[in-house]
Design a protein around this motif. Structure first.
Motif, PDB file in Angstrom:
ATOM      1  N   ALA A 107      20.462 -39.860  25.155  1.00 32.29           N
ATOM      2  CA  ALA A 107      20.207 -38.838  24.140  1.00 32.29           C
ATOM      3  C   ALA A 107      20.570 -37.452  24.657  1.00 32.29           C
ATOM      4  CB  ALA A 107      18.744 -38.879  23.716  1.00 32.29           C
ATOM      5  N   VAL A 108      20.280 -37.184  25.930  1.00 28.71           N
ATOM      6  CA  VAL A 108      20.569 -35.876  26.524  1.00 28.71           C
ATOM      7  C   VAL A 108      22.074 -35.608  26.497  1.00 28.71           C
ATOM      8  CG1 VAL A 108      20.532 -34.548  28.665  1.00 28.71           C
ATOM      9  CG2 VAL A 108      18.506 -35.843  27.968  1.00 28.71           C
ATOM     10  N   TRP A 109      22.863 -36.602  26.908  1.00 29.53           N
ATOM     11  CA  TRP A 109      24.319 -36.406  26.950  1.00 29.53           C
ATOM     12  C   TRP A 109      24.922 -36.384  25.548  1.00 29.53           C
ATOM     13  CZ3 TRP A 109      27.378 -34.832  30.789  1.00 29.53           C
ATOM     14  CH2 TRP A 109      26.837 -34.830  32.086  1.00 29.53           C
ATOM     15  N   ALA A 110      24.386 -37.201  24.653  1.00 27.00           N
ATOM     16  CA  ALA A 110      24.891 -37.186  23.272  1.00 27.00           C
ATOM     17  C   ALA A 110      24.569 -35.860  22.593  1.00 27.00           C
ATOM     18  CB  ALA A 110      24.295 -38.349  22.487  1.00 27.00           C
ATOM     19  N   ARG A 111      23.371 -35.321  22.838  1.00 24.32           N
ATOM     20  CA  ARG A 111      23.022 -34.009  22.287  1.00 24.32           C
ATOM     21  C   ARG A 111      23.984 -32.927  22.793  1.00 24.32           C
ATOM     22  NH1 ARG A 111      16.447 -33.414  23.101  1.00 24.32           N
ATOM     23  NH2 ARG A 111      15.777 -34.468  21.179  1.00 24.32           N
ATOM     24  N   THR A 112      24.299 -32.986  24.076  1.00 22.78           N
ATOM     25  CA  THR A 112      25.199 -31.981  24.656  1.00 22.78           C
ATOM     26  C   THR A 112      26.583 -32.079  24.025  1.00 22.78           C
ATOM     27  OG1 THR A 112      23.992 -32.265  26.738  1.00 22.78           O
ATOM     28  CG2 THR A 112      26.034 -31.002  26.827  1.00 22.78           C
ATOM     29  N   LEU A 113      27.063 -33.299  23.845  1.00 16.84           N
ATOM     30  CA  LEU A 113      28.367 -33.507  23.211  1.00 16.84           C
ATOM     31  C   LEU A 113      28.376 -32.944  21.792  1.00 16.84           C
ATOM     32  CD1 LEU A 113      31.175 -34.730  22.822  1.00 16.84           C
ATOM     33  CD2 LEU A 113      30.082 -36.952  22.404  1.00 16.84           C
ATOM     34  N   LEU A 114      27.350 -33.278  21.021  1.00 10.41           N
ATOM     35  CA  LEU A 114      27.296 -32.823  19.632  1.00 10.41           C
ATOM     36  C   LEU A 114      27.132 -31.304  19.552  1.00 10.41           C
ATOM     37  CD1 LEU A 114      25.090 -35.729  18.285  1.00 10.41           C
ATOM     38  CD2 LEU A 114      27.429 -35.244  17.558  1.00 10.41           C
ATOM     39  N   ALA A 115      26.396 -30.723  20.499  1.00  6.60           N
ATOM     40  CA  ALA A 115      26.236 -29.268  20.523  1.00  6.60           C
ATOM     41  C   ALA A 115      27.582 -28.574  20.754  1.00  6.60           C
ATOM     42  CB  ALA A 115      25.242 -28.861  21.607  1.00  6.60           C
ATOM     43  N   VAL A 288      31.924 -37.090  26.850  1.00 12.16           N
ATOM     44  CA  VAL A 288      32.414 -38.407  26.420  1.00 12.16           C
ATOM     45  C   VAL A 288      32.581 -39.330  27.614  1.00 12.16           C
ATOM     46  CG1 VAL A 288      34.412 -39.624  25.459  1.00 12.16           C
ATOM     47  CG2 VAL A 288      33.512 -37.601  24.290  1.00 12.16           C
ATOM     48  N   GLU A 289      33.178 -38.826  28.692  1.00 12.64           N
ATOM     49  CA  GLU A 289      33.370 -39.657  29.886  1.00 12.64           C
ATOM     50  C   GLU A 289      32.043 -40.104  30.468  1.00 12.64           C
ATOM     51  OE1 GLU A 289      36.265 -40.910  30.930  1.00 12.64           O
ATOM     52  OE2 GLU A 289      36.947 -39.950  29.076  1.00 12.64           O
ATOM     53  N   ARG A 290      31.061 -39.216  30.485  1.00  9.92           N
ATOM     54  CA  ARG A 290      29.750 -39.595  31.022  1.00  9.92           C
ATOM     55  C   ARG A 290      29.065 -40.622  30.137  1.00  9.92           C
ATOM     56  NH1 ARG A 290      25.961 -37.696  34.776  1.00  9.92           N
ATOM     57  NH2 ARG A 290      24.487 -39.424  34.939  1.00  9.92           N
ATOM     58  N   LEU A 291      29.169 -40.456  28.838  1.00 10.55           N
ATOM     59  CA  LEU A 291      28.549 -41.424  27.921  1.00 10.55           C
ATOM     60  C   LEU A 291      29.194 -42.802  28.045  1.00 10.55           C
ATOM     61  CD1 LEU A 291      28.076 -39.128  24.792  1.00 10.55           C
ATOM     62  CD2 LEU A 291      26.248 -40.409  25.944  1.00 10.55           C
ATOM     63  N   ARG A 292      30.486 -42.838  28.313  1.00  7.32           N
ATOM     64  CA  ARG A 292      31.162 -44.122  28.506  1.00  7.32           C
ATOM     65  C   ARG A 292      30.623 -44.843  29.742  1.00  7.32           C
ATOM     66  NH1 ARG A 292      35.800 -44.306  25.253  1.00  7.32           N
ATOM     67  NH2 ARG A 292      36.869 -42.311  24.944  1.00  7.32           N
ATOM     68  N   SER A 293      30.239 -44.068  30.758  1.00  6.74           N
ATOM     69  CA  SER A 293      29.808 -44.677  32.022  1.00  6.74           C
ATOM     70  C   SER A 293      28.330 -45.069  32.031  1.00  6.74           C
ATOM     71  CB  SER A 293      30.079 -43.715  33.186  1.00  6.74           C
ATOM     72  OG  SER A 293      29.251 -42.565  33.077  1.00  6.74           O
ATOM     73  N   LEU A 294      27.558 -44.586  31.041  1.00  7.36           N
ATOM     74  CA  LEU A 294      26.123 -44.899  31.026  1.00  7.36           C
ATOM     75  C   LEU A 294      25.885 -46.322  30.538  1.00  7.36           C
ATOM     76  CD1 LEU A 294      24.600 -41.630  29.498  1.00  7.36           C
ATOM     77  CD2 LEU A 294      24.441 -42.394  31.871  1.00  7.36           C
ATOM     78  N   PRO A 295      24.916 -47.020  31.137  1.00  8.75           N
ATOM     79  CA  PRO A 295      24.590 -48.374  30.661  1.00  8.75           C
ATOM     80  C   PRO A 295      23.900 -48.310  29.301  1.00  8.75           C
ATOM     81  CG  PRO A 295      23.004 -47.661  32.323  1.00  8.75           C
ATOM     82  CD  PRO A 295      24.075 -46.609  32.276  1.00  8.75           C
ATOM     83  N   PRO A 298      18.043 -46.907  25.310  1.00 10.97           N
ATOM     84  CA  PRO A 298      17.502 -46.265  24.100  1.00 10.97           C
ATOM     85  C   PRO A 298      18.109 -44.889  23.884  1.00 10.97           C
ATOM     86  CG  PRO A 298      15.912 -46.156  25.900  1.00 10.97           C
ATOM     87  CD  PRO A 298      17.037 -47.025  26.385  1.00 10.97           C
ATOM     88  N   ILE A 299      18.060 -44.441  22.638  1.00 13.58           N
ATOM     89  CA  ILE A 299      18.585 -43.128  22.280  1.00 13.58           C
ATOM     90  C   ILE A 299      17.445 -42.181  21.885  1.00 13.58           C
ATOM     91  CG2 ILE A 299      18.932 -43.469  19.787  1.00 13.58           C
ATOM     92  CD1 ILE A 299      21.598 -41.939  22.099  1.00 13.58           C
TER      93      ILE A 299
END
Length: 381
Positions: A107-115, A288-295, A298-299
């Motif tokens: 969720a932290v990385w997805a929030r950063t991407l969307l921001a 995006v690259e970090r989100l691809r590498s995360l297992p 939960p979001i």
């Protein structure tokens, strides 16, 4: 009947003159909302300027006090309608801090991407609309073409084009759609490829340079006095960005490049916005690259049906596209805040017009006004 004698030459009586009071507004000066400026003119030169606000006042802060934290997110994304996702962040960060809650890493990385995608959308709007205010219509189509491209991926994930309502206390509404990261990568790459077209179209234009170079210079001292922030402050050499200096979300792990200029004029403000767009695209790629590498994981966090924030207070501020956006939350342990004070970027940024406009020609007013990159809903709250 009053008789006036006008003479020319030595000893002639001068014709009595008086300053003209000119109201600019209240109407849309462009696309940013209903603003009124009360100007005192000495001929064609501005002597004083008084920004008069409140024509769009909607009482957001009082509405926050009678809504629960889920409903507040819906209200909060509307004051700066170009930065819906960024507006939501401060509310959820404040509530999570009071609850002692850590959102999941995804969720932290997805929030950063969307921001950052939301930041790119906001910057593209002003990069297209500002030349339009100076008489150049073509850049608007280029900018809106790229906005539409990014809007598509934002709409796919959230269902909204402006008011995303995708943040939740504890994370995000739902997980990322299958293949969405690939589409984001393609969108960012294509937008990055097209940005030089906008740059070449505007920055090399001699009319644009004549209208913006050395016009509307804003000094560092004025910025400090009025609390001006964001790209406007950085265009005057104020090297401050919360993403780097007081990082939140995933920014501590990202190389945030802070773009600054020293001229402090309309042209410098436009250049900062253009360069910040490129920085946001780079940061989006990193997310995006970090989100691809995360297992898989939960979001969001599971919440009770009625969410109550413990008694206390906190201040959560974020680096919104237009500057510092802060929420001061005071809770008495209820499902609604006792007080939620909003510090919006545009409110401070627009007050400095009373210092900037005097001494300039009326013809330069629109160039200066447009370069302040404000949203009137963000001023009136």
């Amino acid at each position: 009947m009053t008789e006036r004698v006008v003479g020319i030459g030595a000893g002639a009586k001068e014709l009595a003159t008086e300053d003209m009071i000119l109201n600019i507004g209240p109407q849309h000066p462009s696309t940013h909302g209903v603003l009124r400026l009360r100007l005192t003119l000495d001929g064609e030169r501005i002597a004083t300027c008084e920004p008069i606000i409140g024509y769009m006042h909607r009482g957001a802060e009082k509405l926050f006090e009678v809504r629960d934290y889920r409903q507040i997110i819906m209200l909060a994304n509307r004051h700066d309608w170009l930065s819906g996702f960024a507006n939501e962040l401060g509310v959820v960060i404040a509530a999570e801090r009071m609850l002692g809650m850590e959102p999941p890493v995804r969720a932290v990385w997805a929030r950063t991407l969307l921001a950052e995608l939301n930041r790119a959308l906001s910057h593209l709007m002003f990069l297209g609309s500002y030349p339009l205010e100076l008489g150049a219509i073509t850049p608007l189509f280029y900018a809106f073409n790229e906005r539409e491209r990014i809007q598509a991926v934002m709409e796919e994930i959230s269902g909204g084009r402006m008011h995303y309502m995708f943040n939740r206390v504890g994370g995000l509404k739902e997980d990322l759609p299958l293949g969405w990261l690939d589409r984001v990568s393609e969108t960012v790459a294509e937008t990055r490829r097209r940005v030089p077209d906008i740059e070449d179209l505007i920055l090399g234009n001699e009319i644009f340079l004549a209208r913006t170079k050395g016009v509307g210079v804003l000094g560092r001292e004025q910025i400090m006095q009025y609390g001006v922030s964001g790209p406007i402050a950085r265009a005057s050499g104020v090297d401050f960005d919360l993403r780097r200096d007081q990082p939140y979300l995933a920014y501590p792990e990202l190389p945030v490049k802070v773009v600054t200029r020293t001229a402090g004029d309309c042209h410098a403000r436009f250049e900062v916005l253009l360069d910040q767009l490129k920085v946001s695209l780079d940061l989006a790629d990193s997310c995006v690259e970090r989100l691809r590498s995360l297992p898989p994981g939960p979001i969001n966090q599971r919440l009770p049906k009625v969410l109550k924030v413990p008694e206390g207070h906190t201040y959560a501020w974020t680096e919104n596209p237009l500057g510092i956006n802060g929420y001061y939350l005071v809770s008495r342990g209820d499902k609604t805040p006792w007080r939620l004070k909003l510090r919006s970027a545009s409110f401070n940024n627009i007050q400095v017009l009373r210092e900037m406009l005097p001494g300039h020609l009326v013809a330069d007013m629109v160039a200066i006004l447009g370069s302040m990159f404000f949203v009137v809903g963000d001023i009136d709250k």
